[in-house]
Design a protein around this motif. Structure first.
Motif, PDB file in Angstrom:
ATOM      1  N   ARG A  54       0.829  -1.210   0.000  1.00  0.00           N
ATOM      2  CA  ARG A  54       0.000   0.000   0.000  1.00  0.00           C
ATOM      3  C   ARG A  54       0.865   1.263   0.000  1.00  0.00           C
ATOM      4  O   ARG A  54       0.535   2.258  -0.649  1.00  0.00           O
ATOM      5  CB  ARG A  54      -0.955  -0.031   1.191  1.00  0.00           C
ATOM      6  N   MET A  55       1.967   1.212   0.709  1.00  0.00           N
ATOM      7  CA  MET A  55       2.888   2.344   0.692  1.00  0.00           C
ATOM      8  C   MET A  55       3.496   2.505  -0.701  1.00  0.00           C
ATOM      9  O   MET A  55       3.629   3.627  -1.215  1.00  0.00           O
ATOM     10  CB  MET A  55       3.990   2.150   1.745  1.00  0.00           C
ATOM     11  N   ASP A  56       3.866   1.392  -1.320  1.00  0.00           N
ATOM     12  CA  ASP A  56       4.392   1.421  -2.689  1.00  0.00           C
ATOM     13  C   ASP A  56       3.379   2.025  -3.656  1.00  0.00           C
ATOM     14  O   ASP A  56       3.743   2.695  -4.632  1.00  0.00           O
ATOM     15  CB  ASP A  56       4.752   0.004  -3.147  1.00  0.00           C
ATOM     16  N   ALA A  57       2.113   1.773  -3.376  1.00  0.00           N
ATOM     17  CA  ALA A  57       1.041   2.269  -4.252  1.00  0.00           C
ATOM     18  C   ALA A  57       0.716   3.744  -4.006  1.00  0.00           C
ATOM     19  O   ALA A  57      -0.139   4.316  -4.675  1.00  0.00           O
ATOM     20  CB  ALA A  57      -0.217   1.424  -4.069  1.00  0.00           C
ATOM     21  N   GLY A  58       1.385   4.344  -2.997  1.00  0.00           N
ATOM     22  CA  GLY A  58       1.222   5.779  -2.778  1.00  0.00           C
ATOM     23  C   GLY A  58       0.405   6.173  -1.569  1.00  0.00           C
ATOM     24  O   GLY A  58       0.220   7.374  -1.311  1.00  0.00           O
ATOM     25  N   GLU A  59      -0.106   5.202  -0.801  1.00  0.00           N
ATOM     26  CA  GLU A  59      -0.874   5.565   0.394  1.00  0.00           C
ATOM     27  C   GLU A  59       0.055   6.133   1.461  1.00  0.00           C
ATOM     28  O   GLU A  59       1.155   5.624   1.694  1.00  0.00           O
ATOM     29  CB  GLU A  59      -1.630   4.349   0.933  1.00  0.00           C
ATOM     30  N   VAL A  60      -0.393   7.173   2.114  1.00  0.00           N
ATOM     31  CA  VAL A  60       0.412   7.878   3.110  1.00  0.00           C
ATOM     32  C   VAL A  60       0.218   7.255   4.488  1.00  0.00           C
ATOM     33  O   VAL A  60      -0.903   6.910   4.876  1.00  0.00           O
ATOM     34  CB  VAL A  60       0.036   9.371   3.162  1.00  0.00           C
ATOM     35  N   THR A  61       1.310   7.090   5.213  1.00  0.00           N
ATOM     36  CA  THR A  61       1.250   6.554   6.576  1.00  0.00           C
ATOM     37  C   THR A  61       1.623   7.637   7.583  1.00  0.00           C
ATOM     38  O   THR A  61       2.440   8.512   7.298  1.00  0.00           O
ATOM     39  CB  THR A  61       2.215   5.365   6.757  1.00  0.00           C
ATOM     40  N   LYS A  62       0.997   7.564   8.743  1.00  0.00           N
ATOM     41  CA  LYS A  62       1.341   8.430   9.867  1.00  0.00           C
ATOM     42  C   LYS A  62       1.381   7.559  11.120  1.00  0.00           C
ATOM     43  O   LYS A  62       0.647   6.576  11.227  1.00  0.00           O
ATOM     44  CB  LYS A  62       0.304   9.536  10.041  1.00  0.00           C
ATOM     45  N   THR A  63       2.229   7.925  12.065  1.00  0.00           N
ATOM     46  CA  THR A  63       2.339   7.146  13.298  1.00  0.00           C
ATOM     47  C   THR A  63       2.100   8.045  14.505  1.00  0.00           C
ATOM     48  O   THR A  63       2.296   9.254  14.443  1.00  0.00           O
ATOM     49  CB  THR A  63       3.727   6.491  13.423  1.00  0.00           C
ATOM     50  N   SER A  64       1.675   7.428  15.606  1.00  0.00           N
ATOM     51  CA  SER A  64       1.533   8.168  16.858  1.00  0.00           C
ATOM     52  C   SER A  64       1.980   7.281  18.005  1.00  0.00           C
ATOM     53  O   SER A  64       1.716   6.077  18.025  1.00  0.00           O
ATOM     54  CB  SER A  64       0.088   8.631  17.075  1.00  0.00           C
ATOM     55  N   GLN A  65       2.681   7.890  18.943  1.00  0.00           N
ATOM     56  CA  GLN A  65       3.250   7.153  20.058  1.00  0.00           C
ATOM     57  C   GLN A  65       2.205   6.875  21.128  1.00  0.00           C
ATOM     58  O   GLN A  65       1.081   7.388  21.089  1.00  0.00           O
ATOM     59  CB  GLN A  65       4.404   7.942  20.648  1.00  0.00           C
ATOM     60  N   VAL A  66       2.602   6.078  22.076  1.00  0.00           N
ATOM     61  CA  VAL A  66       1.738   5.758  23.210  1.00  0.00           C
ATOM     62  C   VAL A  66       1.619   6.988  24.102  1.00  0.00           C
ATOM     63  O   VAL A  66       2.608   7.663  24.404  1.00  0.00           O
ATOM     64  CB  VAL A  66       2.325   4.577  24.006  1.00  0.00           C
ATOM     65  N   THR A  67       0.412   7.307  24.542  1.00  0.00           N
ATOM     66  CA  THR A  67       0.188   8.484  25.388  1.00  0.00           C
ATOM     67  C   THR A  67       0.468   8.174  26.856  1.00  0.00           C
ATOM     68  O   THR A  67       0.562   7.004  27.262  1.00  0.00           O
ATOM     69  CB  THR A  67      -1.265   8.971  25.264  1.00  0.00           C
ATOM     70  N   VAL A  68       0.569   9.223  27.646  1.00  0.00           N
ATOM     71  CA  VAL A  68       0.762   9.067  29.095  1.00  0.00           C
ATOM     72  C   VAL A  68      -0.396   8.272  29.685  1.00  0.00           C
ATOM     73  O   VAL A  68      -0.199   7.372  30.518  1.00  0.00           O
ATOM     74  CB  VAL A  68       0.870  10.440  29.779  1.00  0.00           C
ATOM     75  N   GLU A  69      -1.616   8.588  29.262  1.00  0.00           N
ATOM     76  CA  GLU A  69      -2.797   7.905  29.783  1.00  0.00           C
ATOM     77  C   GLU A  69      -2.770   6.416  29.434  1.00  0.00           C
ATOM     78  O   GLU A  69      -3.121   5.565  30.272  1.00  0.00           O
ATOM     79  CB  GLU A  69      -4.063   8.554  29.215  1.00  0.00           C
ATOM     80  N   GLU A  70      -2.352   6.094  28.233  1.00  0.00           N
ATOM     81  CA  GLU A  70      -2.271   4.687  27.830  1.00  0.00           C
ATOM     82  C   GLU A  70      -1.222   3.943  28.641  1.00  0.00           C
ATOM     83  O   GLU A  70      -1.441   2.799  29.069  1.00  0.00           O
ATOM     84  CB  GLU A  70      -1.961   4.586  26.334  1.00  0.00           C
ATOM     85  N   TYR A  71      -0.081   4.594  28.869  1.00  0.00           N
ATOM     86  CA  TYR A  71       0.945   3.968  29.704  1.00  0.00           C
ATOM     87  C   TYR A  71       0.427   3.753  31.122  1.00  0.00           C
ATOM     88  O   TYR A  71       0.649   2.694  31.734  1.00  0.00           O
ATOM     89  CB  TYR A  71       2.203   4.837  29.756  1.00  0.00           C
ATOM     90  N   SER A  72      -0.256   4.740  31.667  1.00  0.00           N
ATOM     91  CA  SER A  72      -0.767   4.627  33.038  1.00  0.00           C
ATOM     92  C   SER A  72      -1.725   3.449  33.168  1.00  0.00           C
ATOM     93  O   SER A  72      -1.638   2.654  34.120  1.00  0.00           O
ATOM     94  CB  SER A  72      -1.482   5.922  33.442  1.00  0.00           C
ATOM     95  N   THR A  73      -2.632   3.316  32.203  1.00  0.00           N
ATOM     96  CA  THR A  73      -3.588   2.202  32.221  1.00  0.00           C
ATOM     97  C   THR A  73      -2.868   0.870  32.100  1.00  0.00           C
ATOM     98  O   THR A  73      -3.186  -0.098  32.813  1.00  0.00           O
ATOM     99  CB  THR A  73      -4.600   2.358  31.070  1.00  0.00           C
ATOM    100  N   PHE A  74      -1.901   0.809  31.195  1.00  0.00           N
ATOM    101  CA  PHE A  74      -1.121  -0.411  30.953  1.00  0.00           C
ATOM    102  C   PHE A  74      -0.352  -0.818  32.206  1.00  0.00           C
ATOM    103  O   PHE A  74      -0.425  -1.968  32.650  1.00  0.00           O
ATOM    104  CB  PHE A  74      -0.169  -0.146  29.788  1.00  0.00           C
ATOM    105  N   PHE A  75       0.376   0.118  32.806  1.00  0.00           N
ATOM    106  CA  PHE A  75       1.178  -0.186  33.990  1.00  0.00           C
ATOM    107  C   PHE A  75       0.312  -0.542  35.196  1.00  0.00           C
ATOM    108  O   PHE A  75       0.651  -1.436  35.983  1.00  0.00           O
ATOM    109  CB  PHE A  75       2.077   1.003  34.348  1.00  0.00           C
ATOM    110  N   GLU A  76      -0.814   0.167  35.353  1.00  0.00           N
ATOM    111  CA  GLU A  76      -1.612  -0.006  36.570  1.00  0.00           C
ATOM    112  C   GLU A  76      -2.199  -1.406  36.686  1.00  0.00           C
ATOM    113  O   GLU A  76      -2.393  -1.913  37.795  1.00  0.00           O
ATOM    114  CB  GLU A  76      -2.720   1.042  36.648  1.00  0.00           C
ATOM    115  N   GLU A  77      -2.455  -2.039  35.569  1.00  0.00           N
ATOM    116  CA  GLU A  77      -2.968  -3.418  35.609  1.00  0.00           C
ATOM    117  C   GLU A  77      -2.022  -4.322  36.391  1.00  0.00           C
ATOM    118  O   GLU A  77      -2.454  -5.184  37.164  1.00  0.00           O
ATOM    119  CB  GLU A  77      -3.146  -3.963  34.192  1.00  0.00           C
ATOM    120  N   PHE A  78      -0.727  -4.140  36.198  1.00  0.00           N
ATOM    121  CA  PHE A  78       0.262  -4.984  36.874  1.00  0.00           C
ATOM    122  C   PHE A  78       0.484  -4.532  38.312  1.00  0.00           C
ATOM    123  O   PHE A  78       0.660  -5.362  39.215  1.00  0.00           O
ATOM    124  CB  PHE A  78       1.583  -4.951  36.101  1.00  0.00           C
TER     125      PHE A  78
END
Length: 295
Positions: A54-78
Motif C-alpha cells: 500500500r505504501m508502494d502504491a502511494g498511500e500515506v502513513t502516519k504514526t503516533s506514540q503511546v500516550t501518558v494515559e495509555e501507559y498509566s492504564t497499561f502499567f496499573e494493571e500490573f
C-alpha cells in the motif's frame, strides 16, 4: 520465579507469538494508512506485505506514540496485582514515548509507593530493541532480580548495534534523514546509504556505497569490526527487513558463514508498521552485541 513484569513497546519488532512465549508484555503504538487508524499489533491488523504494498502504491502513513494515559492504564494493571515493572522504551532519539512512560511512572508512584517502576530508554529500535528484550528475558528466567536487571541494561544498552541500509531512498528523503538532492543523485547512481544508531539513539548515515552487494558486504564488515570477539562472536544476531526476502536471506547466509560461532541461525523478522512507516519498503537491518556505541 521473579514476580515482576518485563515490558516494551510494539516497536521492538518481534512476532506476537514470540512476545507471548517469552512472557514479555507489550503496549502498542498506533499508525494510520489511508484513512484508517490501526494498532501496531505485530502485523495482525495489517500484515507487512499489505502495508508495504500500500505504501508502494502511494498511500500515506502516519504514526503516533503511546500516550501518558495509555501507559498509566497499561502499567496499573500490573501494579494492582502487586507486581513491579521494568519497562524498556523505544529510543528517545526517534520518539517521545520514553518521556510519556516516565510521566506515567511519576503519577503511579504516588498511588503505589510500595511498588518499583523502572523505565529505561533503550536507545534502540526495531528488532535490535527486540534482541535487548530477549536478552533481558533470558536473564529474568535465569533468576536475576529486577534491580540487578535494571542496572545491567542501563550499563549495557549501548552495546546493542544497529546497522541498516535501504534500496529505496524515498522515505529517508521524506523523513529528512537524506536531503532531496542527495537522494535524487543517490537513486540515479544506485547508492545505498549505510546507517546506524548512534550513542544518542539517533539514526545516523555513515557511508554511501554503490549497489546492494557492496553495501551488504560492508554491513558484514561492520559487524566483524564491532561485534564482541569480532569474527568469533558467539552471541545472537537478528535481522529485520521490509519485504526484502531475497536480500534478507542472502545477508543472513553471509553472516552465518563469516561468524562460525554464532549462537544459532540469524533470526529474521519483519519491520513493524511504526518503524516501517518511516523507513518504507527496501530496508534491511542487522543487530548484534558488541563494543559500546559512540557518536
Amino acid at each position: 520465579m521473579n514476580d515482576y513484569v518485563l515490558s516494551c513497546c510494539s516497536t521492538a519488532d518481534l512476532s506476537k507469538e514470540r512476545f507471548v512465549d517469552r512472557n514479555i508484555q507489550v503496549i502498542y503504538f498506533h499508525f494510520m494508512i489511508g484513512d484508517e487508524d490501526y494498532l501496531d499489533d505485530c502485523g495482525e491488523s495489517v500484515p507487512p506485505k499489505e502495508l508495504f504494498d500500500r505504501m508502494d502504491a502511494g498511500e500515506v502513513t502516519k504514526t503516533s506514540q503511546v500516550t501518558v494515559e495509555e501507559y498509566s492504564t497499561f502499567f496499573e494493571e500490573f501494579l494492582k496485582e502487586g507486581r513491579d515493572i521494568l519497562h524498556i522504551s523505544l529510543s528517545s532519539g526517534i520518539s517521545g514515548s520514553y518521556n510519556s512512560a516516565v510521566y506515567a511512572k511519576k503519577e503511579l508512584e504516588e498511588k503505589y509507593p510500595e511498588r518499583k517502576i523502572f523505565i529505561v530508554d533503550s536507545l534502540g529500535a526495531s528488532s535490535g530493541y527486540g534482541l535487548i528484550m530477549e536478552t533481558l528475558a533470558d536473564m529474568r528466567d535465569g533468576g536475576m532480580k529486577i534491580d540487578s536487571l535494571y542496572k545491567w541494561i542501563e550499563a549495557n544498552k549501548l552495546c546493542m548495534h544497529h546497522w541498516f541500509f535501504s534500496t529505496d531512498l524515498t522515505y529517508y528523503i521524506r523523513g529528512g534523514r537524506i536531503s532531496k538532492a542527495a537522494g535524487m543523485i543517490g537513486t540515479v547512481l544506485n547508492v545505498c546509504p549505510l546507517l546506524n544508531m548512534d550513542s544518542n539513539g539517533v539514526l545516523t548515515p555513515r557511508e554511501k556505497l554503490r549497489g546492494k552487494k557492496k553495501t551488504m558486504k560492508r554491513t558484514v564488515e561492520m559487524m566483524r569490526i564491532h561485534a564482541t570477539d569480532h569474527e568469533m562472536y558467539s552471541g545472537k544476531c537478528y535481522l529485520c527487513h521490509s519485504i526484502c526476502y531475497e536480500e534478507a536471506n542472502e545477508l543472513a547466509a553471509m553472516i552465518e558463514k563469516e561468524f562460525p560461532k554464532l549462537h544459532g541461525r540469524v533470526q529474521i523478522w519483519n519491520i513493524g508498521a511504526t518503524i516501517g512507516s518511516h523507513t518504507g519498503p527496501g530496508t534491511i537491518s542487522i543487530f548484534f552485541w558488541g563494543d559500546k556505541r559512540e557518536e
